[in-house]
Design an enzyme around this catalytic site. Structure first.
Site, PDB file in Angstrom:
ATOM      1  N   MET A   1       0.901 -10.396  -4.951  1.00 20.73           N
ATOM      2  CA  MET A   1       0.402 -10.373  -3.593  1.00 20.73           C
ATOM      3  C   MET A   1      -0.138  -9.001  -3.288  1.00 20.73           C
ATOM      4  O   MET A   1       0.637  -8.095  -3.040  1.00 20.73           O
ATOM      5  CB  MET A   1       1.543 -10.734  -2.640  1.00 20.73           C
ATOM      6  CG  MET A   1       1.142 -10.804  -1.202  1.00 20.73           C
ATOM      7  SD  MET A   1       0.988  -9.183  -0.470  1.00 20.73           S
ATOM      8  CE  MET A   1       0.642  -9.517   1.184  1.00 20.73           C
ATOM      9  N   PRO A   2      -1.401  -8.816  -3.331  1.00 20.22           N
ATOM     10  CA  PRO A   2      -1.945  -7.537  -2.900  1.00 20.22           C
ATOM     11  C   PRO A   2      -2.102  -7.485  -1.383  1.00 20.22           C
ATOM     12  O   PRO A   2      -2.436  -8.481  -0.752  1.00 20.22           O
ATOM     13  CB  PRO A   2      -3.314  -7.469  -3.565  1.00 20.22           C
ATOM     14  CG  PRO A   2      -3.460  -8.690  -4.380  1.00 20.22           C
ATOM     15  CD  PRO A   2      -2.378  -9.635  -4.016  1.00 20.22           C
ATOM     16  N   PHE A   3      -1.834  -6.324  -0.838  1.00 20.22           N
ATOM     17  CA  PHE A   3      -2.116  -6.040   0.559  1.00 20.22           C
ATOM     18  C   PHE A   3      -3.156  -4.937   0.567  1.00 20.22           C
ATOM     19  O   PHE A   3      -2.912  -3.848   0.046  1.00 20.22           O
ATOM     20  CB  PHE A   3      -0.848  -5.604   1.295  1.00 20.22           C
ATOM     21  CG  PHE A   3      -1.070  -5.408   2.763  1.00 20.22           C
ATOM     22  CD1 PHE A   3      -1.154  -6.488   3.620  1.00 20.22           C
ATOM     23  CD2 PHE A   3      -1.214  -4.140   3.291  1.00 20.22           C
ATOM     24  CE1 PHE A   3      -1.370  -6.313   4.987  1.00 20.22           C
ATOM     25  CE2 PHE A   3      -1.426  -3.946   4.644  1.00 20.22           C
ATOM     26  CZ  PHE A   3      -1.506  -5.039   5.494  1.00 20.22           C
TER      27      PHE A   3
ATOM     28  N   THR B   1      -1.768  -2.285  -2.171  1.00 15.94           N
ATOM     29  CA  THR B   1      -0.381  -2.381  -2.599  1.00 15.94           C
ATOM     30  C   THR B   1      -0.240  -3.714  -3.314  1.00 15.94           C
ATOM     31  O   THR B   1      -0.638  -4.760  -2.778  1.00 15.94           O
ATOM     32  CB  THR B   1       0.567  -2.309  -1.388  1.00 15.94           C
ATOM     33  OG1 THR B   1       0.307  -1.098  -0.673  1.00 15.94           O
ATOM     34  CG2 THR B   1       2.016  -2.337  -1.817  1.00 15.94           C
TER      35      THR B   1
END
Length: 127
Positions: free
Chosen positions: A1-3, A72
């Site tokens: 899960m990239p933010f 992130t």
């Protein structure tokens, strides 16, 4: 899960901002094993005086259109994958938005999977 956080100078059109986000998302799904629909982005515009950066660094000269991209994501991508990812973003930025390659600054922040919750206070990826 990239933010994904994208910070840029105020005044770009909503189409420009949307395209920039899509460039990053497409590169993530194509090159660093991010699944479809795993898209969480915050795109923030700033007044010029709120972007405090050097005029140049490591041979790059930054213009008023410098873009800071911080992602992130879970740890585990190879250096080769990351290099290809950075290059794809810059290449597509030049191609789709006629941007300068010097003006893209990218930072990856890697974290463990248990550091994410997608709702309900549950660490969905914790094992």
């Amino acid at each position: 899960m990239p933010f994904v956080r994208i910070d840029l100078r105020r005044g770009k059109s909503k189409e420009y901002r949307k395209t920039l986000g899509e460039i990053v998302y497409a590169a993530m799904t194509a090159l660093i094993n991010v699944p479809q629909d795993d898209k969480f982005q915050v795109i923030t515009e700033h007044d010029r005086e709120d972007l405090n950066h050097a005029e140049s660094y490591l041979g790059n000269r930054y213009s008023e259109d410098v873009v800071f991209i911080q992602i992130t994501l879970n740890a585990g991508r190879s250096t080769e994958m990351k290099k290809a990812f950075y290059k794809r973003i810059v290449d597509e930025y030049q191609k789709q938005l006629d941007g300068r390659p010097d003006d893209i600054v990218i930072n990856l922040v890697e974290t463990a999977k248990e550091n994410w919750s997608f709702g309900h206070g549950i660490a969905q990826y914790a094992t």
